[in-house]
Design an enzyme around this catalytic site. Structure first.
Site, PDB file in Angstrom:
ATOM      1  N   GLU A 217      -4.092  -6.107  15.329  1.00  0.00           N
ATOM      2  CA  GLU A 217      -3.586  -4.808  14.870  1.00  0.00           C
ATOM      3  C   GLU A 217      -4.704  -3.761  14.973  1.00  0.00           C
ATOM      4  OE1 GLU A 217      -0.228  -4.466  11.753  1.00  0.00           O
ATOM      5  OE2 GLU A 217      -2.009  -3.882  10.635  1.00  0.00           O
TER       6      GLU A 217
ATOM      7  N   LYS B 288       9.031  -0.067  13.429  1.00  0.00           N
ATOM      8  CA  LYS B 288       9.711   0.187  12.150  1.00  0.00           C
ATOM      9  C   LYS B 288      10.759   1.289  12.331  1.00  0.00           C
ATOM     10  CE  LYS B 288       5.587  -0.705   9.328  1.00  0.00           C
ATOM     11  NZ  LYS B 288       4.569  -0.100   8.476  1.00  0.00           N
TER      12      LYS B 288
ATOM     13  N   HIS C 185      -4.136 -32.655  18.692  1.00  0.00           N
ATOM     14  CA  HIS C 185      -2.947 -33.408  19.103  1.00  0.00           C
ATOM     15  C   HIS C 185      -1.830 -32.469  19.525  1.00  0.00           C
ATOM     16  CE1 HIS C 185      -4.853 -37.069  17.655  1.00  0.00           C
ATOM     17  NE2 HIS C 185      -5.349 -36.278  16.721  1.00  0.00           N
TER      18      HIS C 185
ATOM     19  N   GLY D 237      -4.517  -1.466   5.329  1.00  0.00           N
ATOM     20  CA  GLY D 237      -3.664  -2.566   4.879  1.00  0.00           C
ATOM     21  C   GLY D 237      -4.264  -3.929   5.177  1.00  0.00           C
ATOM     22  N   ARG D 238      -4.801  -4.091   6.398  1.00  0.00           N
ATOM     23  CA  ARG D 238      -5.304  -5.416   6.785  1.00  0.00           C
ATOM     24  C   ARG D 238      -6.656  -5.764   6.165  1.00  0.00           C
ATOM     25  NH1 ARG D 238      -4.153  -2.061  10.885  1.00  0.00           N
ATOM     26  NH2 ARG D 238      -5.769  -1.222  12.244  1.00  0.00           N
TER      27      ARG D 238
ATOM     28  N   GLU E 141      10.619  -4.675   4.375  1.00  0.00           N
ATOM     29  CA  GLU E 141      10.692  -6.078   3.946  1.00  0.00           C
ATOM     30  C   GLU E 141      10.344  -6.205   2.472  1.00  0.00           C
ATOM     31  OE1 GLU E 141       9.053  -4.858   6.501  1.00  0.00           O
ATOM     32  OE2 GLU E 141       9.227  -6.111   8.295  1.00  0.00           O
TER      33      GLU E 141
ATOM     34  N   LYS F 221       0.843  -1.200   0.000  1.00  0.00           N
ATOM     35  CA  LYS F 221       0.000   0.000   0.000  1.00  0.00           C
ATOM     36  C   LYS F 221       0.881   1.254   0.000  1.00  0.00           C
ATOM     37  CE  LYS F 221      -3.312   2.435   2.844  1.00  0.00           C
ATOM     38  NZ  LYS F 221      -4.139   2.466   4.042  1.00  0.00           N
TER      39      LYS F 221
HETATM   40  O1  F6P Z   1       2.482  -4.321   9.753  1.00  0.00           O
HETATM   41  C1  F6P Z   1       2.120  -2.998   9.663  1.00  0.00           C
HETATM   42  C2  F6P Z   1       1.594  -2.664   8.342  1.00  0.00           C
HETATM   43  O2  F6P Z   1       1.546  -1.279   8.310  1.00  0.00           O
HETATM   44  C3  F6P Z   1       0.236  -3.289   8.070  1.00  0.00           C
HETATM   45  O3  F6P Z   1      -0.819  -2.546   8.536  1.00  0.00           O
HETATM   46  C4  F6P Z   1       0.270  -3.473   6.606  1.00  0.00           C
HETATM   47  O4  F6P Z   1      -0.660  -4.413   6.197  1.00  0.00           O
HETATM   48  C5  F6P Z   1       1.698  -3.908   6.392  1.00  0.00           C
HETATM   49  O5  F6P Z   1       2.435  -3.126   7.291  1.00  0.00           O
HETATM   50  C6  F6P Z   1       2.215  -3.782   4.986  1.00  0.00           C
HETATM   51  O6  F6P Z   1       2.157  -2.468   4.545  1.00  0.00           O
HETATM   52  P1  F6P Z   1       2.286  -2.095   3.026  1.00  0.00           P
HETATM   53  O7  F6P Z   1       1.172  -2.736   2.281  1.00  0.00           O
HETATM   54  O8  F6P Z   1       2.201  -0.604   2.989  1.00  0.00           O
HETATM   55  O9  F6P Z   1       3.622  -2.589   2.529  1.00  0.00           O
END
Ligand code: F6P
Length: 550
Positions: free
Chosen positions: A357, A516, A388, A271-272, A216, A210
């Site tokens: 979150e 972050k 189990h 995002g979620r 990452e 987003k």
């Molecule tokens: O983990 C935090 C977060 O901001 C989430 O809310 C989001 O889904 C994720 O990082 C990834 O963010 P992006 O889609 O901006 O890379």
């Protein structure tokens, strides 16, 4: 941090609910299930292809009425309207929360800053559809002309978890051409493992972010880009192998994604909640755009149910209130979700983000501290593996852990009588939690086994299973794109209702942002920068890292 009381002050039913909880007899569920012949009819909801059976909960009509009064006092109905009509309910980021618009079943306008967002949604969906059509028809192929067979989604959090659940759960609906892959973690093992089996000529990467600033994702996207170039692609070939989905179009262009390969996203999609947007491209590529539309339609139906059904028959509202019942008055710290479907084995990972979150907050909208506990720990897994591993703690441990059992009634991959056993086991777990095994039953069993009086005496307490442990069954006839859409939207809206009652902003995540930021600040020291001003704990760990990697 001040420890918040578990009760929920501020509502007229609070203290009565407290008393009601503590007056519940230890065999409440066993008796209720045995004696109330209409209990299932009173405590079940059939809607949107889902059957919610909440008869194995520690409730009666009066308790339910009191719980519902909380939803009324919190004006949950007003909050639902605010959500669907684009009010700025994400207060700290001054944003509307409109992932529901992405799956809306009508074409009525929804205004954000005075502009109808529907045309933009339809245009993005058309772009997704075109990409699917080109890739599936092989009009879009790899740079050497080989068809695209592997799609790797590079994304994390909301740009990963829900997508993975959907493509796993709907594996029987895959079109056979595309195999989905995911790279999320910055742990180099993740992308290394994934790339090892891939042929660049038939691999497409989707950079799903987003913000297009996520460490990452950008790091993995760079690795993927270099891998393509090392494997012999020229810069001009990359357009066949790189797509981006982002709000931040300029950053995606700067990264080197061809502008026509960038799908949009908007700040009113959290995002979620983004699997419903263009972030869901890997879903549409894997199961076909029609099935992606069916997923949206299932979620849209759940939204309509949520918006139009009275609170006492409203599935997300009932699930939210049951959660509050145990969280506030039953001392529950966690909530478990067990999917008796192999495809849903990672559902609890996605629900962790959706719930934790969203509602892992301790400040109200007005900036004041919350007056009670808020979001629980969400966890779970797949049945029957769960039985189990950790179910023992639910049966005989000392924690209150309300649980959901997700039970599709049919299998897409029937083998002998395996699915019937799977389903039966899920149901048996719910019954074992509710009814337990009484002292008398244990004794009778040991006597029948001709144990000595001494053995009976010492073994009995170990074998008694207390029961009275609550759970819901969420049943669908078959796990289809539509029913899965409804399940995912159900949980999203449940979390929303709880956030409304706690008066918290379920749509920001400032704690995550701090992590972050600190990571970025420490990184230069890991790389050899001056660490002398750090506290001794941090400095020593950094020094050890440097030594190992010297
Ligand atoms: O983990 C935090 C977060 O901001 C989430 O809310 C989001 O889904 C994720 O990082 C990834 O963010 P992006 O889609 O901006 O890379």
């Amino acid at each position: 941090m001040t420890i918040q009381p578990s009760a929920l002050p501020g509502f007229s039913a609070s203290s009565e609910l407290e008393e009601l909880y503590h007056q519940l007899p230890a065999d409440f569920l066993r008796t209720a299930l045995a004696q109330e012949t209409d209990r299932f009819d009173r405590y079940s909801i059939d809607a949107c292809g889902l059957l919610l059976d909440y008869s194995r909960h520690l409730i009666d009509d009066y308790i339910l009425e009191k719980l519902l009064s909380i939803a009324t006092e919190a004006d949950v109905s007003g909050a639902i309207e605010d959500q669907f009509t684009g009010a700025i309910i994400n207060s700290t980021e001054q944003r509307a929360v409109l992932h529901s618009a992405l799956r809306s079943l009508d074409n009525q306008e929804i205004l954000v800053n005075g502009k109808d967002i529907k045309p933009d949604i339809y245009a993005a969906q058309e772009q997704m559809k075109n990409i699917c059509q080109k890739i599936h028809s092989r009009a879009w192929s790899g740079y050497t002309g080989k068809p695209i067979r592997h799609v790797v989604n590079i994304g994390i959090g909301g740009s990963f978890l829900g997508l993975k659940v959907v493509t796993d759960a709907l594996k029987p609906f895959r079109n056979g051409q595309i195999t989905p892959h995911y790279v999320a973690n910055i742990d180099p093992a993740d992308i290394t493992d994934e790339l090892a089996s891939l042929d660049p000529e038939e691999t497409l990467f989707i950079i799903a972010s987003k913000t297009f600033t996520t460490l990452e994702t950008l790091s993995n996207a760079n690795v993927a880009r270099s891998w393509l170039l090392q494997k012999g692609l020229k810069e001009s070939d990359l357009a066949n192998h790189l797509i981006a989905v982002s709000c931040n179009i300029s950053a995606a262009v700067a990264f080197g994604v061809a502008e026509e390969n960038i799908l949009p996203l908007w700040d009113w999609v959290g995002g979620r909640y983004s699997l419903w947007s263009s972030i869901g491209l890997i879903i549409a590529l894997s199961i076909g755009y029609d099935n992606f539309e069916a997923l949206l339609a299932g979620a849209g139906e759940m939204d309509e149910h949520f918006r139009s059904t009275p609170l006492n028959h409203n599935m997300p509202v009932i699930m939210a209130l049951l959660g509050l019942w145990y969280r506030h008055w039953g001392g529950a710290q966690s909530h478990a979700v067990f999917s008796y479907d192999h495809g849903l084995r990672d559902l609890s990972n996605h629900l962790q983000q959706v719930d934790m979150e969203s509602n892992g907050k301790s400040v109200q909208h007005n900036g004041k501290s919350v007056v009670s506990v808020t979001g629980p720990i969400i966890w779970g897994g797949a049945g029957t593996n769960d039985q189990h591993a950790y179910m023992q703690l639910l049966h005989q441990g000392t924690c209150t852990i309300p649980a959901d059992f997700i039970l599709p009634a049919s299998s897409h991959t029937p083998v002998n009588d395996q699915h019937a056993w799977l389903f039966t086991n899920g149901l048996a777990q719910a019954n074992a939690l509710a009814n337990g095994r009484s002292l008398e039953e244990v004794k009778a069993e040991l006597e029948a086994a001709e144990k000595s009086a001494k053995d009976i005496e010492w073994l009995t307490p170990h074998k008694v299973v207390p029961g009275n442990r609550p759970s819901s069954i969420l049943l669908c006839n078959s796990l289809t794109p539509k029913t899965l859409g409804a399940i995912l939207a159900l949980y999203e809206q449940k979390v929303f209702v709880q956030g409304v009652i706690w008066n918290i902003n379920s749509f920001d995540q400032w704690g995550v942002e701090l992590g972050k930021l600190l990571g970025k600040q420490l990184y230069p020291m890991i790389e050899g920068g001056d660490a002398s001003k750090l506290d001794s704990s941090t400095r020593n760990i950094i020094e050890r890292f440097r030594k190992v990697n010297a």
